[in-house]
Write a protein that holds these residues in place. Sequence first.
Motif, PDB file in Angstrom:
ATOM      1  N   ILE A 385       8.564  -9.941 -10.911  1.00 19.90           N
ATOM      2  CA  ILE A 385       7.300  -9.584 -11.555  1.00 19.90           C
ATOM      3  C   ILE A 385       7.550  -8.499 -12.613  1.00 19.90           C
ATOM      4  O   ILE A 385       8.479  -7.700 -12.465  1.00 19.90           O
ATOM      5  CB  ILE A 385       6.310  -9.100 -10.470  1.00 19.90           C
ATOM      6  N   ASN A 386       6.752  -8.481 -13.636  1.00 20.11           N
ATOM      7  CA  ASN A 386       6.900  -7.471 -14.683  1.00 20.11           C
ATOM      8  C   ASN A 386       6.675  -6.066 -14.101  1.00 20.11           C
ATOM      9  O   ASN A 386       5.695  -5.828 -13.388  1.00 20.11           O
ATOM     10  CB  ASN A 386       5.882  -7.763 -15.792  1.00 20.11           C
ATOM     11  N   GLU A 387       7.586  -5.159 -14.446  1.00 16.39           N
ATOM     12  CA  GLU A 387       7.572  -3.801 -13.865  1.00 16.39           C
ATOM     13  C   GLU A 387       6.246  -3.079 -14.126  1.00 16.39           C
ATOM     14  O   GLU A 387       5.697  -2.435 -13.240  1.00 16.39           O
ATOM     15  CB  GLU A 387       8.706  -2.969 -14.471  1.00 16.39           C
ATOM     16  N   LYS A 388       5.748  -3.181 -15.360  1.00 16.45           N
ATOM     17  CA  LYS A 388       4.523  -2.441 -15.706  1.00 16.45           C
ATOM     18  C   LYS A 388       3.304  -3.039 -15.010  1.00 16.45           C
ATOM     19  O   LYS A 388       2.443  -2.335 -14.491  1.00 16.45           O
ATOM     20  CB  LYS A 388       4.327  -2.442 -17.233  1.00 16.45           C
ATOM     21  N   LYS A 389       3.258  -4.410 -14.969  1.00 17.00           N
ATOM     22  CA  LYS A 389       2.143  -5.077 -14.282  1.00 17.00           C
ATOM     23  C   LYS A 389       2.146  -4.675 -12.803  1.00 17.00           C
ATOM     24  O   LYS A 389       1.104  -4.374 -12.222  1.00 17.00           O
ATOM     25  CB  LYS A 389       2.253  -6.600 -14.424  1.00 17.00           C
ATOM     26  N   PHE A 390       3.350  -4.646 -12.211  1.00 14.25           N
ATOM     27  CA  PHE A 390       3.449  -4.297 -10.784  1.00 14.25           C
ATOM     28  C   PHE A 390       2.916  -2.884 -10.542  1.00 14.25           C
ATOM     29  O   PHE A 390       2.186  -2.645  -9.586  1.00 14.25           O
ATOM     30  CB  PHE A 390       4.901  -4.422 -10.321  1.00 14.25           C
ATOM     31  N   GLU A 391       3.257  -1.984 -11.444  1.00 14.10           N
ATOM     32  CA  GLU A 391       2.798  -0.600 -11.293  1.00 14.10           C
ATOM     33  C   GLU A 391       1.269  -0.519 -11.373  1.00 14.10           C
ATOM     34  O   GLU A 391       0.629   0.143 -10.550  1.00 14.10           O
ATOM     35  CB  GLU A 391       3.415   0.250 -12.402  1.00 14.10           C
ATOM     36  N   ASN A 392       0.691  -1.246 -12.336  1.00 16.75           N
ATOM     37  CA  ASN A 392      -0.772  -1.256 -12.465  1.00 16.75           C
ATOM     38  C   ASN A 392      -1.430  -1.874 -11.235  1.00 16.75           C
ATOM     39  O   ASN A 392      -2.431  -1.373 -10.721  1.00 16.75           O
ATOM     40  CB  ASN A 392      -1.192  -2.040 -13.720  1.00 16.75           C
ATOM     41  N   ASP A 393      -0.836  -2.984 -10.742  1.00 15.39           N
ATOM     42  CA  ASP A 393      -1.376  -3.647  -9.542  1.00 15.39           C
ATOM     43  C   ASP A 393      -1.302  -2.720  -8.332  1.00 15.39           C
ATOM     44  O   ASP A 393      -2.213  -2.699  -7.501  1.00 15.39           O
ATOM     45  CB  ASP A 393      -0.586  -4.934  -9.234  1.00 15.39           C
ATOM     46  N   CYS A 394      -0.213  -1.960  -8.227  1.00 13.70           N
ATOM     47  CA  CYS A 394      -0.049  -1.032  -7.099  1.00 13.70           C
ATOM     48  C   CYS A 394      -1.153   0.028  -7.117  1.00 13.70           C
ATOM     49  O   CYS A 394      -1.654   0.439  -6.074  1.00 13.70           O
ATOM     50  CB  CYS A 394       1.319  -0.353  -7.127  1.00 13.70           C
ATOM     51  N   ALA A 395      -1.542   0.441  -8.331  1.00 12.45           N
ATOM     52  CA  ALA A 395      -2.633   1.432  -8.436  1.00 12.45           C
ATOM     53  C   ALA A 395      -3.923   0.831  -7.881  1.00 12.45           C
ATOM     54  O   ALA A 395      -4.697   1.511  -7.202  1.00 12.45           O
ATOM     55  CB  ALA A 395      -2.807   1.855  -9.889  1.00 12.45           C
ATOM     56  N   LEU A 396      -4.148  -0.473  -8.135  1.00 12.97           N
ATOM     57  CA  LEU A 396      -5.362  -1.142  -7.616  1.00 12.97           C
ATOM     58  C   LEU A 396      -5.328  -1.252  -6.102  1.00 12.97           C
ATOM     59  O   LEU A 396      -6.299  -0.954  -5.419  1.00 12.97           O
ATOM     60  CB  LEU A 396      -5.474  -2.557  -8.217  1.00 12.97           C
ATOM     61  N   ILE A 397      -4.146  -1.649  -5.590  1.00 12.96           N
ATOM     62  CA  ILE A 397      -4.036  -1.862  -4.135  1.00 12.96           C
ATOM     63  C   ILE A 397      -4.140  -0.538  -3.371  1.00 12.96           C
ATOM     64  O   ILE A 397      -4.552  -0.504  -2.206  1.00 12.96           O
ATOM     65  CB  ILE A 397      -2.731  -2.647  -3.814  1.00 12.96           C
ATOM     66  N   SER A 398      -3.837   0.558  -4.046  1.00 13.64           N
ATOM     67  CA  SER A 398      -3.893   1.883  -3.399  1.00 13.64           C
ATOM     68  C   SER A 398      -5.311   2.307  -3.027  1.00 13.64           C
ATOM     69  O   SER A 398      -5.499   3.262  -2.286  1.00 13.64           O
ATOM     70  CB  SER A 398      -3.337   2.965  -4.305  1.00 13.64           C
ATOM     71  N   ASP A 399      -6.326   1.597  -3.598  1.00 16.57           N
ATOM     72  CA  ASP A 399      -7.712   1.934  -3.234  1.00 16.57           C
ATOM     73  C   ASP A 399      -7.966   1.713  -1.747  1.00 16.57           C
ATOM     74  O   ASP A 399      -8.743   2.426  -1.127  1.00 16.57           O
ATOM     75  CB  ASP A 399      -8.700   1.061  -4.043  1.00 16.57           C
ATOM     76  N   THR A 400      -7.287   0.711  -1.178  1.00 12.83           N
ATOM     77  CA  THR A 400      -7.569   0.383   0.234  1.00 12.83           C
ATOM     78  C   THR A 400      -6.316   0.399   1.110  1.00 12.83           C
ATOM     79  O   THR A 400      -6.397   0.037   2.288  1.00 12.83           O
ATOM     80  CB  THR A 400      -8.206  -1.022   0.335  1.00 12.83           C
ATOM     81  N   ALA A 401      -5.189   0.777   0.545  1.00 11.36           N
ATOM     82  CA  ALA A 401      -3.957   0.812   1.349  1.00 11.36           C
ATOM     83  C   ALA A 401      -3.050   1.916   0.814  1.00 11.36           C
ATOM     84  O   ALA A 401      -2.979   2.128  -0.398  1.00 11.36           O
ATOM     85  CB  ALA A 401      -3.236  -0.535   1.266  1.00 11.36           C
ATOM     86  N   GLU A 402      -2.360   2.591   1.748  1.00 13.29           N
ATOM     87  CA  GLU A 402      -1.442   3.655   1.318  1.00 13.29           C
ATOM     88  C   GLU A 402      -0.032   3.066   1.162  1.00 13.29           C
ATOM     89  O   GLU A 402       0.483   2.436   2.095  1.00 13.29           O
ATOM     90  CB  GLU A 402      -1.437   4.763   2.376  1.00 13.29           C
ATOM     91  N   ILE A 403       0.543   3.283  -0.016  1.00  9.17           N
ATOM     92  CA  ILE A 403       1.896   2.749  -0.240  1.00  9.17           C
ATOM     93  C   ILE A 403       2.915   3.702   0.380  1.00  9.17           C
ATOM     94  O   ILE A 403       3.031   4.852  -0.018  1.00  9.17           O
ATOM     95  CB  ILE A 403       2.169   2.549  -1.749  1.00  9.17           C
ATOM     96  N   LYS A 404       3.666   3.196   1.360  1.00  5.91           N
ATOM     97  CA  LYS A 404       4.632   4.039   2.078  1.00  5.91           C
ATOM     98  C   LYS A 404       6.062   3.793   1.604  1.00  5.91           C
ATOM     99  O   LYS A 404       6.938   4.637   1.786  1.00  5.91           O
ATOM    100  CB  LYS A 404       4.560   3.741   3.582  1.00  5.91           C
ATOM    101  N   GLY A 405       6.282   2.606   1.069  1.00  4.27           N
ATOM    102  CA  GLY A 405       7.644   2.303   0.599  1.00  4.27           C
ATOM    103  C   GLY A 405       7.588   1.305  -0.546  1.00  4.27           C
ATOM    104  O   GLY A 405       6.781   0.366  -0.523  1.00  4.27           O
ATOM    105  N   LYS A 406       8.413   1.554  -1.590  1.00  3.21           N
ATOM    106  CA  LYS A 406       8.449   0.637  -2.747  1.00  3.21           C
ATOM    107  C   LYS A 406       9.882   0.640  -3.256  1.00  3.21           C
ATOM    108  O   LYS A 406      10.357   1.661  -3.763  1.00  3.21           O
ATOM    109  CB  LYS A 406       7.470   1.131  -3.812  1.00  3.21           C
ATOM    110  N   ILE A 407      10.566  -0.453  -3.076  1.00  7.41           N
ATOM    111  CA  ILE A 407      11.995  -0.505  -3.428  1.00  7.41           C
ATOM    112  C   ILE A 407      12.271  -1.839  -4.129  1.00  7.41           C
ATOM    113  O   ILE A 407      11.771  -2.884  -3.703  1.00  7.41           O
ATOM    114  CB  ILE A 407      12.876  -0.394  -2.137  1.00  7.41           C
ATOM    115  N   ARG A 408      13.082  -1.797  -5.171  1.00 10.48           N
ATOM    116  CA  ARG A 408      13.412  -3.031  -5.868  1.00 10.48           C
ATOM    117  C   ARG A 408      14.372  -3.901  -5.037  1.00 10.48           C
ATOM    118  O   ARG A 408      15.120  -3.371  -4.203  1.00 10.48           O
ATOM    119  CB  ARG A 408      14.051  -2.737  -7.233  1.00 10.48           C
ATOM    120  N   VAL A 409      14.315  -5.200  -5.304  1.00  4.58           N
ATOM    121  CA  VAL A 409      15.239  -6.136  -4.649  1.00  4.58           C
ATOM    122  C   VAL A 409      16.084  -6.714  -5.770  1.00  4.58           C
ATOM    123  O   VAL A 409      15.566  -7.417  -6.646  1.00  4.58           O
ATOM    124  CB  VAL A 409      14.444  -7.254  -3.927  1.00  4.58           C
TER     125      VAL A 409
END
Length: 412
Positions: A385-409
């Motif tokens: 997935i595009n790095e910038k899109k993923f970052e923006n999407d993560c900001a959206l998902i953070s409204d209802t979930a806490e991001i505890k780990g984010k690591i590239r594969v």
Amino acid sequence: MVKIAVIGYGVVGSGTVEVFYKNLESIEKKIGESIDIKYILDLRDFTGTPYDEKFIKTFDPIINDGEITVVAEVIGGINPAYQYVKSLLEAGKSVVTSNKELVAEKGAELLRIARDKKVNFFFEASVGGGIPIIRPLHHCLSANEIDEIAGILNGTTNFILTKMISEGMAFHKALSLAQELGYAERDPSADVDGHDACRKICILASLAFGKHIYPRDVHTEGISMITAEDVQYCDDFGSRIKLIGWASKRDDKAAVMVCPAFISESSQLAGVNDVFNAILVRGDATGDVMFYGKGAGKLPTASAVVSDIIMAAKMNDNSRSLYWDDSEQPFVLDRNEIDNRFYLRLICENKYETLKQAEKMWGRLVLLHRNGEEENELAFVTESINEKKFENDCALISDTAEIKGKIRVLGY
Ligand code: HSE
């Protein structure tokens, strides 16, 4: 008789003097004439060494001594190393260095001065400690277009991750041990936050792609956010977490990054443990070539410094071998032009709603599990997935979930 000087008598400097005198007889045979260290510059007092009479505290005797033709700079950091190295090259003396910060920041300029003055500027010890990589990359692989380089380039963080994963050792205990063993930088945040690995991938990519890549242009993440839970999920994905510096040629630019990453257990990089480093170079004729060995420590690094001294003493002209141009235009791709797969670990308000949202944004997900997983915990790996899109999407998902780990594969 070749007369040389060593600037700095710390871990690498004292190792350099030790290896030099231990193997002097065979070194002289390789050079074809006798060689000796005339000066060792260090501000500190050293007494009771076999070299007491060689110690000096100022730079002037070295720069002003016409007998000195090769100087090893092993103090590290930009200042005063940059001023010393620049004036030595300008004075027509060859310089060898282990100083990755200096090469990563000032390499293009210093290589140009060396070329103009017909002397050599060598830095085998700046990447991979005792592993021969600079000269093989430039000479032995010179028939190839290099498309890709990826490596475990920092011994300290690899040592820490290995101790945490296989022995359950706490982060700070593993770091102290790495410091005791002489692996860590004076400021260990340079290791832990990825800056040391960043400097090294910049040097390798500059050499491979022929354009200076500056550390400030490279997205860099360290290992301090990695948790035991991430390690468990990584295991479920059949991978190992490693700090990877990677560079990939894309048309007339390069994608370059330093980040912790899930690396498949079947990759050769996954089996690289402790203080060992490994560098994978992908050439268009050779395919993948791996370099492996001790990436830090007194004697392995000194081995590379002394071999550069031998090479510089043997050559009485600039080999025109090591060289890259400065890059006036930005050469490193922005992250919004890079795609990657990601592992994400979330603590959700509503696990099933978050999963639905994640699938809507990122398509097919590989769900992961671990022993002792919390009820509202969700972990998965995305498609690329595009790095910038993923970052923006993560900001959206953070409204209802806490991001505890984010690591590239990564697929190395
Ligand atoms: N601190 C560095 C490492 C030393 O741990 O790899 C070698 O450059």
